[in-house]
Structure formats: C-alpha cells, structure tokens
Design an enzyme around this catalytic site. Structure first.
Site, PDB file in Angstrom:
ATOM      1  N   GLY A  14       0.812  -1.213   0.000  1.00 23.72           N
ATOM      2  CA  GLY A  14       0.000   0.000   0.000  1.00 23.72           C
ATOM      3  C   GLY A  14       0.843   1.259   0.000  1.00 23.72           C
ATOM      4  O   GLY A  14       1.974   1.278  -0.501  1.00 23.72           O
ATOM      5  N   THR A  95      -4.235  -0.945   9.208  1.00 23.13           N
ATOM      6  CA  THR A  95      -4.688  -1.040  10.600  1.00 23.13           C
ATOM      7  C   THR A  95      -5.709   0.064  10.873  1.00 23.13           C
ATOM      8  O   THR A  95      -5.449   0.979  11.640  1.00 23.13           O
ATOM      9  CB  THR A  95      -3.501  -0.866  11.584  1.00 23.13           C
ATOM     10  N   SER A 134       3.651  -0.735   9.960  1.00 17.32           N
ATOM     11  CA  SER A 134       2.351  -0.068  10.075  1.00 17.32           C
ATOM     12  C   SER A 134       2.311   0.649  11.414  1.00 17.32           C
ATOM     13  O   SER A 134       2.960   0.230  12.364  1.00 17.32           O
ATOM     14  CB  SER A 134       1.203  -1.072  10.080  1.00 17.32           C
ATOM     15  N   GLU A 169       6.917   4.306  10.425  1.00 16.18           N
ATOM     16  CA  GLU A 169       7.173   5.155   9.255  1.00 16.18           C
ATOM     17  C   GLU A 169       6.719   6.567   9.587  1.00 16.18           C
ATOM     18  O   GLU A 169       5.697   6.779  10.210  1.00 16.18           O
ATOM     19  CB  GLU A 169       6.481   4.584   8.016  1.00 16.18           C
ATOM     20  N   CYS A 280      -3.611   8.677   9.121  1.00 15.41           N
ATOM     21  CA  CYS A 280      -2.870   8.533  10.380  1.00 15.41           C
ATOM     22  C   CYS A 280      -3.357   9.389  11.538  1.00 15.41           C
ATOM     23  O   CYS A 280      -3.499   8.890  12.649  1.00 15.41           O
ATOM     24  CB  CYS A 280      -1.397   8.857  10.148  1.00 15.41           C
ATOM     25  N   LYS A 283      -6.586   8.438  13.515  1.00 19.05           N
ATOM     26  CA  LYS A 283      -6.427   7.068  14.015  1.00 19.05           C
ATOM     27  C   LYS A 283      -5.415   7.030  15.166  1.00 19.05           C
ATOM     28  O   LYS A 283      -5.638   6.385  16.190  1.00 19.05           O
ATOM     29  CB  LYS A 283      -5.946   6.188  12.860  1.00 19.05           C
ATOM     30  N   ARG A 450      -8.667  26.707   2.028  1.00 18.96           N
ATOM     31  CA  ARG A 450      -7.213  26.540   2.171  1.00 18.96           C
ATOM     32  C   ARG A 450      -6.493  27.876   2.076  1.00 18.96           C
ATOM     33  O   ARG A 450      -5.262  27.914   2.229  1.00 18.96           O
ATOM     34  CB  ARG A 450      -6.670  25.625   1.081  1.00 18.96           C
TER      35      ARG A 450
HETATM   36  C1  UDX Z   1       1.183  12.265   8.494  1.00 16.79           C
HETATM   37  C2  UDX Z   1       2.537  12.623   9.166  1.00 16.79           C
HETATM   38  O1  UDX Z   1       2.958  13.914   8.708  1.00 16.79           O
HETATM   39  C3  UDX Z   1       3.569  11.564   8.851  1.00 16.79           C
HETATM   40  O2  UDX Z   1       4.788  11.862   9.502  1.00 16.79           O
HETATM   41  C4  UDX Z   1       3.003  10.241   9.335  1.00 16.79           C
HETATM   42  O3  UDX Z   1       3.899   9.216   9.249  1.00 16.79           O
HETATM   43  C5  UDX Z   1       1.727   9.926   8.593  1.00 16.79           C
HETATM   44  O4  UDX Z   1       0.786  10.959   8.878  1.00 16.79           O
HETATM   45  P1  UDX Z   1       0.119  12.541   6.108  1.00 16.79           P
HETATM   46  O5  UDX Z   1      -1.163  12.120   6.765  1.00 16.79           O
HETATM   47  O6  UDX Z   1       0.504  11.890   4.836  1.00 16.79           O
HETATM   48  O7  UDX Z   1       1.343  12.344   7.101  1.00 16.79           O
HETATM   49  O8  UDX Z   1       0.021  14.106   5.778  1.00 16.79           O
HETATM   50  P2  UDX Z   1       0.376  15.471   6.507  1.00 16.79           P
HETATM   51  O9  UDX Z   1       1.194  16.274   5.569  1.00 16.79           O
HETATM   52  O10 UDX Z   1       0.902  15.291   7.843  1.00 16.79           O
HETATM   53  O11 UDX Z   1      -1.056  16.177   6.546  1.00 16.79           O
HETATM   54  C6  UDX Z   1      -2.124  15.669   7.322  1.00 16.79           C
HETATM   55  C7  UDX Z   1      -3.320  16.561   7.219  1.00 16.79           C
HETATM   56  O12 UDX Z   1      -3.094  17.799   7.876  1.00 16.79           O
HETATM   57  C8  UDX Z   1      -3.730  16.922   5.788  1.00 16.79           C
HETATM   58  O13 UDX Z   1      -5.139  16.848   5.678  1.00 16.79           O
HETATM   59  C9  UDX Z   1      -3.228  18.346   5.626  1.00 16.79           C
HETATM   60  O14 UDX Z   1      -3.964  19.076   4.677  1.00 16.79           O
HETATM   61  C10 UDX Z   1      -3.422  18.880   7.032  1.00 16.79           C
HETATM   62  N1  UDX Z   1      -2.556  20.025   7.350  1.00 16.79           N
HETATM   63  C11 UDX Z   1      -1.212  19.870   7.398  1.00 16.79           C
HETATM   64  C12 UDX Z   1      -3.127  21.260   7.625  1.00 16.79           C
HETATM   65  O15 UDX Z   1      -4.354  21.429   7.599  1.00 16.79           O
HETATM   66  N2  UDX Z   1      -2.291  22.313   7.955  1.00 16.79           N
HETATM   67  C13 UDX Z   1      -0.941  22.182   8.013  1.00 16.79           C
HETATM   68  O16 UDX Z   1      -0.265  23.188   8.324  1.00 16.79           O
HETATM   69  C14 UDX Z   1      -0.375  20.923   7.722  1.00 16.79           C
HETATM   70  P1  ADP Z   2      -1.062   1.700   4.358  1.00 20.50           P
HETATM   71  O1  ADP Z   2      -1.457   3.126   4.132  1.00 20.50           O
HETATM   72  O2  ADP Z   2      -0.825   1.405   5.818  1.00 20.50           O
HETATM   73  O3  ADP Z   2       0.061   1.251   3.489  1.00 20.50           O
HETATM   74  P2  ADP Z   2      -2.946   0.280   2.631  1.00 20.50           P
HETATM   75  O4  ADP Z   2      -4.367  -0.086   2.906  1.00 20.50           O
HETATM   76  O5  ADP Z   2      -2.615   1.228   1.531  1.00 20.50           O
HETATM   77  O6  ADP Z   2      -2.353   0.804   4.026  1.00 20.50           O
HETATM   78  O7  ADP Z   2      -2.100  -1.049   2.346  1.00 20.50           O
HETATM   79  C1  ADP Z   2      -2.153  -2.187   3.123  1.00 20.50           C
HETATM   80  C2  ADP Z   2      -2.116  -3.415   2.206  1.00 20.50           C
HETATM   81  O8  ADP Z   2      -1.943  -4.589   3.005  1.00 20.50           O
HETATM   82  C3  ADP Z   2      -3.385  -3.643   1.385  1.00 20.50           C
HETATM   83  O9  ADP Z   2      -3.062  -3.605   0.005  1.00 20.50           O
HETATM   84  C4  ADP Z   2      -3.864  -5.068   1.813  1.00 20.50           C
HETATM   85  O10 ADP Z   2      -4.369  -5.820   0.737  1.00 20.50           O
HETATM   86  C5  ADP Z   2      -2.598  -5.683   2.343  1.00 20.50           C
HETATM   87  N1  ADP Z   2      -2.791  -6.790   3.282  1.00 20.50           N
HETATM   88  C6  ADP Z   2      -3.537  -6.801   4.404  1.00 20.50           C
HETATM   89  N2  ADP Z   2      -3.429  -7.999   5.032  1.00 20.50           N
HETATM   90  C7  ADP Z   2      -2.585  -8.768   4.300  1.00 20.50           C
HETATM   91  C8  ADP Z   2      -2.048 -10.115   4.425  1.00 20.50           C
HETATM   92  N3  ADP Z   2      -2.351 -10.906   5.460  1.00 20.50           N
HETATM   93  N4  ADP Z   2      -1.207 -10.559   3.475  1.00 20.50           N
HETATM   94  C9  ADP Z   2      -0.882  -9.762   2.429  1.00 20.50           C
HETATM   95  N5  ADP Z   2      -1.327  -8.503   2.260  1.00 20.50           N
HETATM   96  C10 ADP Z   2      -2.168  -8.000   3.175  1.00 20.50           C
END
Ligand code: UDX
Ligand code: ADP
Length: 471
Positions: A14, A95, A134, A169, A280, A283, A450
């Site tokens: 993913g 997750t 994850s 990550e 993220c 959650k 925005r």
């Molecule tokens: C986040 C964390 O940054 C990353 O380190 C973690 O591992 C995964 O979650 P992500 O969700 O990809 O990454 O995006 P991010 O750039 O953090 O933005 C999250 C949300 O906050 C978005 O909807 C973005 O538009 C919003 N945001 C971000 C704001 O509204 N204002 C800001 O100043 C920054």
């Molecule tokens: P993330 O943002 O955490 O990478 P995604 O939903 O994009 O999450 O990716 C998670 C991937 O894991 C999905 O493509 C799903 O099909 C795969 N997956 C979940 N359980 C298993 C499993 N038991 N074996 C192999 N692949 C799996």
C-alpha cells in the site's frame, strides 16, 4: 556483529509498503526486496510496465520503481514463498480504526496484523527479523512476539526463530519519496542488539548515522503516536485561532507567521484549513485516547480527544459557512467543489475533510460538481456513499442532494452559485477568476478553505470571497 540482510519481504503493497520498499531497493542494490499483497489487482498495477498505473500516486515514485523493478524489487502475490526466503519481514498491512466491538471508533483493528503475523510464523525459515512498519497501538510488538514465539523451535528444515522490531514510518503522503530519502530521523525500537543493528545497517546505506535513533520497543511505538498527535494538535490549534481571527478581524496567516518566527514554535504545520485528514492523524490520536483510558488516565484521554473534536467542528463549520452565506439554503443550488484528496499531491481520500463537508452539503440538497486532478470517480462514490448522478431536470428544488464529477474547474463552476476549494492543489492557486466568474450564476461566492486562491483576483472579478481565517 550484525546479521547481513540479503532478502527482504514486505507484507502489504500500500501507501507505506510500496514507497518504503522501493527506496530500500534503490539504495541497497545488494538486497532482494519482494513486496507481497493478497490483493492481486494491486500487485498487477505495481508490475505495470507502463508505470502510469502504479496504485499509489506519489511524486518521484515511478522513477524509483522504474530503476529497481525486476532488478532487486519484486511485487508478488506469493506471500508464503517470499516469507520463506526472507531474512527480514516488514509488516505494512492496514490497521484502520475498529468499527465494531470492543474499542470501536478508537482502537485499531488488528485483524490484518495478526493474520500476517500468523502467516510469518508458519512460513518463515531459519532466523527471521520481523519489523512492524504499520502504525500500531503501543504493545502490539508483544502480541506479534507471542504469536511468533509459539512457532519457534526445531523444524524439519532447521531451527526457526524470530526477533521483533518496531520501525515506525514517518513519511507523509505527497512527499513520501523525499521523506524516505532524507528522513529527519529513523526510529528503531527493539530488545535484541543484533536485530537492531541489522536493520540500522540497511538505513545506514543512505541515512546519516546520527539520524538513526535506537530505543526500546515501547518508546518507539509510542513516539509514532505522539509525533502524529502533536502535529495534529498544531492543526487544531491554528484552526481554532482561524475562527477567532474571522470573528475579530485578525488574519490567521499573519498570526501564523508571527508565532512561527519564534524558534521555539517554528513555522511548520501552522496552515489553517478544512481540518486534517489522512489515514494517520485521527487514528493515532484515537489510539492514544484508548490507551490513556485503558490505563485510567481519563483527563489525559479527554485532552487528546479534544484535538479530534475540534477537527470535526472545523469541518462542519465550513459547510455551515457555505449554507449561511448562500441565503441559508443550498437546495437545488450547484456548488463546485475543487479538490477531494485530503491534501495535495496524493490520490488518497482516507478521512479527507471533503467527505464530511460534501456529505453536509448533500444533506442540505446541494448539487455538487466535484473536480480533483487525481481522485477517481469510483473512490468518490465509495466515500460519499452514493453514486454520481445528473442533477434532476425540471424540478431542481426537489431537495435531493446529488453529485457528479467535473472534468475541469471550468466545467465545475459552470452555472454554480459557489466554488468551494478544499485541497491545496497547485493548479488552484493560478485559477483565472475573471474567466471563471462569468460562467457562474450571480451573485456568486468563492469559499477558499485553504486560503490559496488569488482572492484579490476573485474579488476583482465580482465574486464574494470567504477565506479561512480572514477577518
Ligand atoms: C502524516 C505525518 O505527517 C507523517 O509523519 C506520518 O507518518 C503519517 O501521517 P500525512 O497524513 O501523509 O502524514 O500528511 P500530513 O502532511 O501530515 O497532513 C495531514 C493533514 O493535515 C492533511 O489533511 C493536511 O492538509 C493537514 N494540514 C497539514 C493542515 O491542515 N495544515 C498544516 O499546516 C499541515
Ligand atoms: P497503508 O497506508 O498502511 O500502506 P494500505 O491499505 O494502503 O495501508 O495497504 C495495506 C495493504 O496490506 C493492502 O493492500 C492489503 O491488501 C494488504 N494486506 C492486508 N493484510 C494482508 C495479508 N495478510 N497478506 C498480504 N497482504 C495483506
């Protein structure tokens, strides 16, 4: 002496697994990396020779995959075979927050993690280092260790044993490749020095040594939740101030610049907007809340929970603004929605503010014309819980909210009473407002959630303009 890793398997192809493994394969040509997934369509897309069809849109990803695929980067559905060959297995499965049962709405659903741990337990051979990639609730490593531990011991093909590491990550979508290539830090949590050093030696191929932090496994898991909760908290903080700016005549961008100049606060993550989305932030905070409650820390739980409530409030606040300014009703009115992804440069819509804001407007009977340069119509239909539909001819005031996709911003605004900008796509910063305004039904509004559009140009073109955080 650390164990030299020759073969890696990553379960889950993913947003996390795909880009992370592509960069590891790119930087470690001596290691064979196989990314496996149950989802055959996803694997086929990763193997698409035209590269256009990668299942994850991420700037720079196609170049990295193009360099390594077939050399030392492989995508496959043969999960067991890849596990059996690997010295190190990354768990990058999804997750999501549980939707039912104990902890519903807060705790993470660990069914996929548990299933993949069991699969590793059964298929692995020899000594295998298992890495949690994850985002997981704190203490998941213990669960994984217990499942793997039950399979340890002598087998017909030799002794089977496991070490478990946490290696969260921190990549953000849209900048995943640069985040992976030049990370602020890499965090490795574990108990066994040899396993920790084996993983560190992979990152050392391109990450400066001082940026590789080693902690115990609980600190590593908790650091991930804490980092995301702090970042999300900053967004809720600035969004709360945006509302106050609108009420008082202050401008949230000026306030953000002023406070961001304080080196103790810093300038990043201070952009007011429609609220945070993505897979993220919410959650991880909810996980933290669940954990606090579990340990009886109810006040701490309530503190973090307020970050999420403020975020939901901000999203509803924006849909309410639109309705109020359009004379208290949007029934039968066409509203152009520009941007559906949760942020720019990604096709991901998980928890995107657009879902809640569009749902509110549909509930009010609006006719939405949505344009997003990367999100598919099918994805929008899943997220909005109803298929796209042409606005009813004849009786437009029947009250049914409908939505359809527009192929361009121009097509979206044609005949619309308002444009609502929800994602900060670069192309929205240079929209030609005089050209758009004449296509709209007057009096027409621009709601810029925005604050990225040329508000001056839009006003000069005769639009009424609302910008988040502008008093
Ligand atoms: C986040 C964390 O940054 C990353 O380190 C973690 O591992 C995964 O979650 P992500 O969700 O990809 O990454 O995006 P991010 O750039 O953090 O933005 C999250 C949300 O906050 C978005 O909807 C973005 O538009 C919003 N945001 C971000 C704001 O509204 N204002 C800001 O100043 C920054
Ligand atoms: P993330 O943002 O955490 O990478 P995604 O939903 O994009 O999450 O990716 C998670 C991937 O894991 C999905 O493509 C799903 O099909 C795969 N997956 C979940 N359980 C298993 C499993 N038991 N074996 C192999 N692949 C799996």
């Amino acid at each position: 002496m650390s164990m030299a890793i020759q073969s890696i398997c990553c379960i889950g192809a993913g947003y996390v697994g795909g880009p992370t493994m592509a960069v590891i394969a790119d930087r470690c040509p001596h290691i064979q990396v196989t990314v496996v997934d149950l989802n055959a369509a996803r694997i086929a897309a990763w193997n698409d020779p035209d590269l256009g069809g990668l299942p994850v849109y991420e700037p720079g990803l196609d170049a990295v995959v193009g360099r390594c695929r077939g050399r030392n980067l492989h995508f496959s559905t043969a999960v067991d075979a890849a596990i059996a060959q690997a010295d190190m297995v990354f768990l990058s499965v999804n997750t999501p927050t549980k939707t039912r049962g104990i902890g519903a709405g807060q705790a993470s659903d660990l069914r996929w993690i548990e299933a993949s741990a069991r699969q590793v337990a059964a298929a692995a051979q020899g000594h295998t280092i298992v890495v949690e990639k994850s985002t997981l609730p704190v203490r998941t490593a213990a669960v994984i260790k217990t499942i793997l531990g039950a399979a340890e011991g002598e087998t017909p093909s030799g002794r089977k044993s496991f070490a478990v590491l946490s290696n969260p990550e921190f990549l953000a979508e849209g900048t995943a490749i640069s985040d992976l290539e030049a990370p602020d830090r890499v965090l490795i949590g574990g108990e066994e020095p040899a396993a920790i050093e084996a993983l560190a030696s992979i990152y050392q191929q391109w990450v400066p040594t001082e940026r590789i932090l080693r902690t115990n496994v609980w600190s590593s898991e908790l650091s991930k939740l804490t980092a995301n909760s702090f970042l999300a908290q900053r967004i809720s903080s600035i969004n709360s101030i945006a509302a106050l700016c609108e009420a008082t005549g202050a401008d949230v961008r000026e306030v953000a610049r002023a406070i961001g100049a304080d080196s103790r606060i810093g300038p990043k993550f201070l952009k007011a907007g429609p609220g945070f989305g993505g897979s993220c932030f919410q959650k991880d905070i909810l996980n933290l809340v669940y954990l606090c409650r579990h340990y009886g820390l109810d006040d701490v739980a309530a503190y973090w929970e307020s970050v999420v409530s403020l975020n939901s409030w901000q999203q509803h606040r924006i849909s309410t603004k639109v309705v109020q300014n359009l004379f208290g009703t949007v029934t039968g009115k066409r509203i152009a929605v520009l941007g559906f992804a949760f942020k720019a440069d990604t096709n991901d819509t998980r928890e995107t503010p657009a879902i809640r804001i569009c749902a509110d407007l549909l509930e009010e009977g609006a006719q939405l014309a949505i344009f997003d340069p990367k999100v598919s119509t099918q994805q929008m239909a899943l997220d909005l819980g109803q298929p796209p539909q042409h606005p009813p001819g004849g009786n437009a005031l029947s009250g049914e909210g409908v939505w359809q996709v527009a192929p361009s911003p121009e097509a979206a605004v044609r005949g619309a009473d308002a444009v609502l900008v929800l994602t900060e796509w670069q192309q929205f910063t240079t929209l030609d407002w005089p050209a758009l305004a004449v296509l709209m039904r007057q009096p027409a509004w621009l709601f810029d959630a925005r604050a990225i559009c040329d508000a001056h140009g839009a006003r000069a073109a005769g639009l009424k303009v609302w910008r988040v955080g502008e008093g």
